[in-house]
Design an enzyme around this catalytic site. Sequence first.
Site, PDB file in Angstrom:
ATOM      1  N   GLU A 287       0.507  -1.246  -0.064  1.00 55.00           N
ATOM      2  CA  GLU A 287      -0.023   0.248  -0.483  1.00 55.00           C
ATOM      3  C   GLU A 287       0.852   1.390  -0.389  1.00 55.00           C
ATOM      4  O   GLU A 287       0.732   2.301   0.642  1.00 55.00           O
ATOM      5  CB  GLU A 287      -1.211  -0.056   1.130  1.00 55.00           C
ATOM      6  CG  GLU A 287      -0.322  -0.313   2.433  1.00 55.00           C
ATOM      7  CD  GLU A 287       0.214  -1.537   3.322  1.00 55.00           C
ATOM      8  OE1 GLU A 287       0.179  -2.609   2.943  1.00 55.00           O
ATOM      9  OE2 GLU A 287       0.171  -0.761   4.644  1.00 55.00           O
ATOM     10  N   GLU A 321      -5.445  -2.796  -0.839  1.00 61.52           N
ATOM     11  CA  GLU A 321      -4.866  -1.543  -0.466  1.00 61.52           C
ATOM     12  C   GLU A 321      -5.212  -0.218  -0.365  1.00 61.52           C
ATOM     13  O   GLU A 321      -4.673   1.036   0.084  1.00 61.52           O
ATOM     14  CB  GLU A 321      -3.540  -2.199  -2.247  1.00 61.52           C
ATOM     15  CG  GLU A 321      -3.058  -3.146  -2.115  1.00 61.52           C
ATOM     16  CD  GLU A 321      -2.354  -3.774  -0.531  1.00 61.52           C
ATOM     17  OE1 GLU A 321      -2.143  -3.155   0.312  1.00 61.52           O
ATOM     18  OE2 GLU A 321      -2.725  -5.509  -0.423  1.00 61.52           O
TER      19      GLU A 321
HETATM   20  N1  TRP Z   1       0.941  -4.337   3.618  1.00 63.96           N
HETATM   21  C1  TRP Z   1       0.767  -5.591   3.073  1.00 63.96           C
HETATM   22  C2  TRP Z   1      -0.230  -6.195   2.756  1.00 63.96           C
HETATM   23  O1  TRP Z   1      -1.039  -5.836   4.066  1.00 63.96           O
HETATM   24  C3  TRP Z   1       1.958  -6.934   2.758  1.00 63.96           C
HETATM   25  C4  TRP Z   1       3.086  -6.930   2.407  1.00 63.96           C
HETATM   26  C5  TRP Z   1       3.596  -6.648   0.919  1.00 63.96           C
HETATM   27  C6  TRP Z   1       4.704  -6.960   2.888  1.00 63.96           C
HETATM   28  N2  TRP Z   1       4.801  -6.583   1.508  1.00 63.96           N
HETATM   29  C7  TRP Z   1       5.264  -7.302   2.428  1.00 63.96           C
HETATM   30  C8  TRP Z   1       5.168  -7.423   4.066  1.00 63.96           C
HETATM   31  C9  TRP Z   1       6.343  -7.845   2.549  1.00 63.96           C
HETATM   32  C10 TRP Z   1       6.216  -7.982   4.831  1.00 63.96           C
HETATM   33  C11 TRP Z   1       7.319  -8.007   3.873  1.00 63.96           C
HETATM   34  O2  TRP Z   1      -1.310  -5.220   1.751  1.00 63.96           O
HETATM   35 ZN    ZN Z   2      -2.914  -5.042   4.370  1.00 69.11          ZN
END
Ligand code: TRP
Ligand code: ZN
Length: 883
Positions: A287, A321
């Site tokens: 996001e 996202e």
């Molecule tokens: N914040 C992201 C989601 O939930 C998750 C995420 C994407 C993530 N890539 C990552 C977490 C790499 C740890 C490592 O939408």
């Molecule tokens: Zn998320």
Amino acid sequence: MDIARNPAVPNENIQLADAPPEPKRPPLIRREDYQPFAWLVPQTAIDFTLGLESTRIAAKLSVERNPDADRAEDIRLNGDGLKPVSVARDGEPVDDWTMVGDDLIVKLPGDAHQLEIVTQIDPSANSQLMGLYASNGMLCTQCEAEGFRRITFFPDRPDVLSTYTVRMSGPKSQFPILLCNGNKVAQGEGADGTHWAEWHDPWPKPSYLFALVAGDLVANSDTFTTMSGREVELNVWVRGDDLARTDHALESLRKSMKWDEDVFGREYDLDLFNIVAVSDFNMGAMENKGLNVFNTKYVLADPDTATDADFDAIEGVIAHEYFHNWSGNRITCRDWFQLSLKEGFTVLRDQLFSQDMQGEAVKRIEDVRILRSAQFPEDSGPLAHPIRPDSFREISNFYTATVYNKGAEVIRMMRTMAGPERFRAGTDLYFDRHDGEAATCEDFISAMEEGAGLDLAQFRLWYSQAGTPKVEASLLHSGDTTLLTLTQAVPETPGQPDKKPMPIPLKIALFDRDTGEHGGEQLLILDQVQKGFNFKGFDKPPILSINRGFSAPVTIERSVRHEDLVFLAARDDDSFARYEAMQELVVSHIVAAAGDGLDDAARDAGRKAIGQALGAILTDESIDDLMRGELMMLPSQTYLMEQMLVADPGRLHTEREGLKAWLGMQLRDEFHALYERVEQVPYAGEGARGARKVKTQVLVYAAASDPEKASQLAAHQYAGADNMTDRQGALMVLAGLGTAARTDKLIDFYRRYKGNDLVIDKWFTLQAISLHPNAIEHVKALAEHPDFTMRNPNRVRSLYMAFAGNPHGFHLESGEGYRMIADVILALDPINAQTAARFVPALGRWRRIEPVRAALMRQELERIAAADNLSRDTFEQVTRSLG
Ligand code: TRP
Ligand code: ZN
């Protein structure tokens, strides 16, 4: 910025090489140790000189003392595998810096300073896919959770918010498109075919939300006018060949933006929203502010290459996202222990959105199925943790079904108790009160208490206690009164031997046996170990429908007669409860059969009850085919295993397949009639998605009862398919059969889609999850296929994660399946630790498996634990699993 030419490159300051080898055990980080950072970083300016093999990063940080933290004489900037090329303070090169481990420490005597730090990295060598990396000739970033420190030295923690200005330059032919967070403020041409762009993000953000993309991309573009009348430019960026498959993603984005305005009152806050699809990605999507980066799997779709389920998943992930812009970005997390603050809440938001888009009842059943197959096993195993964990060694290991999906259930319970309007008042207060802050789960709970008018004092236990509560329900009837007694127990989990009772909101209804009606749904709150509820006005013992809509993430235990479940499966007006009755009927039967065993009479009675319920479902004209498809699905083997203290996967598999075969035989005419009807529905016809779902379900039963016939039908469905849903469904069934059509259609599918990575992933998966007795041999052969690579997470998952979820393959009595997955973990760990560690939980289930297999699983875990140079990720998961 000219700091690169500064002579101050005192690499002898790096203590890294001389320091004693890192202790075997990476440190445990505790929630209770949180301290605010000593410095604020109001402004960050970064200049990237881009190259696939060498990128130079010149970062300028304005820092000032944090009045709310203890005074410090230096600043500790996180790094991961970096060496400073140069360090300057207030415009002067300095050499009074040191390295502690991977971190850079610079002396800061005054109250405000400017730091200029240059680093240099090789994105093409970055196989971990964290930080800045190369993918298919383009450059992109992934910074959550701790990837930014692989780009430059920085206080890489979510409570340090900074306003970013980014300049990037690079060869124009290689990187015609240059993207970053926020808005593009300037661009121009440089020497030798280079060009540059400058981006500014006006919203202060933590480093994990930083993103940069440079590559040869094309956009599918549109605009969206927000509720206050601002026009936002929307772009979905992909490689040229993929442009035709981006309409659905773009439409999903528009729907998400509108829905968040309508349902949560949240408006988008920049003039530009970019989505980029990347084929090498560790997770689903990310996001980053104004520049979401997606796994291609959650962007690209058309009817020929994506299934109905793929279309729905894309809609859900795009929404997820996008919704993070408020629940995650405008209000972020104070520290990573608060991860569920943004993830649990955002999952709930995307679930509610998808319920509105795709249909409430079916979506709820699907979400519960995911929770039960992914989160319940986690919650009852060695990796169990509360939705707000108390400690970790590697934060990447805590992006779990517990933090995400149970986290969503916990907030959903608040919504159930408050009702949608008061819940909205709670979220309004939360967004209003904490906008621009790095907040905690406690902040969310308090805002909800105040805004929604709830007392959540005891409810907070849902944040601190792990384990899926068990609720026992018993009915006692006398005269015209029924006494419902509910008893709860929260099981012991690692580090949490004693649990307190939690408030459990249970929606119930009592059906009158004669009229088949109930007098209204009620919400009961079980907030003690045991509580009794009296109901009057029943001549006969009523039929209990409990945990309707799955109002609480618990398991219900009760002794209930077959006929009552058959009644509920056919008549309950709550679709979830109807599904649940069907599941309960099947689970109790298979678990009894695979456990102590059933005599012929009991087996017969059980099967007949299930057959009766399923028969009613197949012919019920009051439900649509989407719901019928859900109700037809037998509980997964994972879920069945979860129901037994110690499971024998072989026996469970045999019983489940045996039941499927019996049902296929018994209801052959009903299945046949159903198939004939749904087969007629054209691709875009009314109820077509439901028709496709049911079609493949029928094939699944046929494959168990009459493989020859099923093979013919499936081959016919495959050949006539004008869409991926039908084609994949047919091929899935064929892949489990030993017929000539199997080989034939697998070859056809490969030839047809060669070069389309996402579809070739499906081809790998179908063979890895197949019911074929030689599935493991197929997997071994596929690992040698020229299209297989350990360097692409989608491909690794498509073969090996799929196989680890294939119960009869993974749990082969010989232990060969366990060995294969352990070998994968060891081979993948140095390449991509995050992805490698995600295979560990499959082996970690050993305590719940019969002793012979359990010993083999343990042995593989020990073999991994004994390996040298394990990543923090894998080390933590393996040691917890051996526990
Ligand atoms: N914040 C992201 C989601 O939930 C998750 C995420 C994407 C993530 N890539 C990552 C977490 C790499 C740890 C490592 O939408
Ligand atoms: Zn998320």
